[in-house]
Write a protein that holds these residues in place. Structure first.
Motif, mmCIF file in Angstrom:
data_model
loop_
_atom_site.group_PDB
_atom_site.id
_atom_site.type_symbol
_atom_site.label_atom_id
_atom_site.label_comp_id
_atom_site.label_asym_id
_atom_site.label_seq_id
_atom_site.Cartn_x
_atom_site.Cartn_y
_atom_site.Cartn_z
ATOM 1 N N VAL A 241 0.838 -1.204 0.000
ATOM 2 C CA VAL A 241 0.000 0.000 0.000
ATOM 3 C C VAL A 241 0.871 1.251 0.000
ATOM 4 C CG1 VAL A 241 -1.636 1.346 1.369
ATOM 5 C CG2 VAL A 241 -1.991 -1.108 1.074
ATOM 6 N N ALA A 242 1.948 1.248 0.808
ATOM 7 C CA ALA A 242 2.832 2.413 0.888
ATOM 8 C C ALA A 242 3.509 2.680 -0.447
ATOM 9 C CB ALA A 242 3.879 2.193 1.985
ATOM 10 N N LEU A 243 3.943 1.630 -1.129
ATOM 11 C CA LEU A 243 4.601 1.797 -2.422
ATOM 12 C C LEU A 243 3.626 2.312 -3.466
ATOM 13 C CD1 LEU A 243 7.191 1.423 -4.067
ATOM 14 C CD2 LEU A 243 6.505 -0.943 -4.490
ATOM 15 N N PHE A 244 2.417 1.756 -3.467
ATOM 16 C CA PHE A 244 1.394 2.164 -4.429
ATOM 17 C C PHE A 244 1.012 3.625 -4.225
ATOM 18 C CE2 PHE A 244 -3.215 2.430 -5.529
ATOM 19 C CZ PHE A 244 -3.092 2.228 -6.890
ATOM 20 N N TYR A 245 0.671 3.985 -2.977
ATOM 21 C CA TYR A 245 0.231 5.353 -2.703
ATOM 22 C C TYR A 245 1.395 6.334 -2.785
ATOM 23 C CZ TYR A 245 -4.510 4.118 -1.335
ATOM 24 O OH TYR A 245 -5.815 3.705 -1.357
#
Length: 306
Positions: A241-245
């Motif tokens: 999620v952190a990489l995507f956002y």
């Protein structure tokens, strides 16, 4: 809104992609082709696995299968065209630029909302297990999925409408590998402030709302089951999620005048292709229930062959 003079809102653009890389295009073609094949195999395998295994017919795997379907949709919007452009020395005029823009924004926004719904599902399962069947019933799952799709379609319509307000006077050459908001704004020959502000607000609201929902859900999980256990179980999902956002924010959080085309391309590769490849492995194929279901399915086929 048409500009004075030679302004036009035609959707015909030329996507440069990675043409400036010269001979590196062959290497990039191989890399992106491998990513495309792994994305296809991983997400299709998950969809094929979940359907026949009754033990995986739960809300969690309903959301995971929906995520795999969205990842396939996102990948199909970007990767095939990119692979074609890497093989073509003469970049063709892209008549469907805004169509690609609309569908990718729709699928990506739906995926953001779905990630929030998945975080909600996990928080209810951990924090309120006795009420789980009521709080995440089939009807609730259908509503969450329908709401995610509605948010995606609405956000894409707003973004595309704002892009259609732009006028383009000079060569409509986009230094990117797909039709995206910031590069479109950078090409405008009129003041793009209104469209840029509108895209920033709509994208920012979608990102902020879903990130807040995800963070709250995982905060409740940490508080309920203890820091170490929750962290070890959720670190891979949180990293995804952190990489995507993070890659999304790096592109949309800055104005078109201050953005770096090369940095934007790298960030876009992460959230358009790399994450769609990694999601089935991070979110599901490492799950013990999925592995058990896979062995069960393989055993059933083996018995049928005998």
């Amino acid at each position: 809104m048409a500009a004075k003079g030679n302004g036009t809102t035609s959707a015909h653009f030329v996507l440069l992609g990675f043409s400036e890389q010269g001979r590196v295009q062959v290497v990039l073609f191989v890399v992106f082709l491998v990513i495309c094949v792994i994305t296809l195999l991983g997400n299709v395998a998950l969809l094929v696995l979940i359907r026949p295994v009754a033990q995986l017919h739960t809300p969690m795997y309903f959301f995971l299968s929906s995520l795999s379907f969205l990842d396939l949709c996102c990948s199909s919007c970007i990767t095939p065209r990119l692979l074609q452009d890497l093989l073509d020395e003469d970049k063709p005029c892209e008549a469907a630029c805004l169509t690609q823009f609309y569908f990718y924004v729709a699928f990506a926004t739906t995926e953001c909302c779905l990630l929030a719904a998945m975080a909600y599902d996990r928080s209810v399962a951990v924090c309120r297990p006795l009420l789980y069947s009521l709080s995440v019933s089939r009807g609730i799952c259908a509503l969450l999925m329908a709401g995610s799709c509605l948010a995606g379609v609405t956000n894409a319509a707003l973004h595309t409408g704002l892009a259609l307000r732009l006028s383009f006077c000079g060569p409509k050459v986009i230094g990117h590998f797909y039709c995206e908001g910031p590069p479109l704004i950078a090409l405008s020959c009129t003041d793009p402030a209104l469209s840029e502000l509108g895209m920033f607000i709509t994208a920012g609201f979608s990102l902020a709302a879903t990130v807040l929902a995800i963070l709250l859900s995982y905060t409740f999980i940490l508080a309920a089951v203890g820091k170490r256990k929750a962290f070890s179980a959720s670190v891979s999902q949180l990293a995804a999620v952190a990489l995507f956002y993070g890659s999304l924010v790096s592109v949309y959080a800055q104005s078109s005048s201050r953005s770096s085309p090369e940095q934007d391309k790298v960030a876009s590769v992460f959230y358009t292709m790399v994450m769609t490849m990694l999601n089935p492995f991070i979110c599901s194929l490492r799950n013990q229930e999925v592995k058990a279901g896979l062995w069960r399915l393989m055993g059933r086929k083996h018995s049928a062959e005998k």
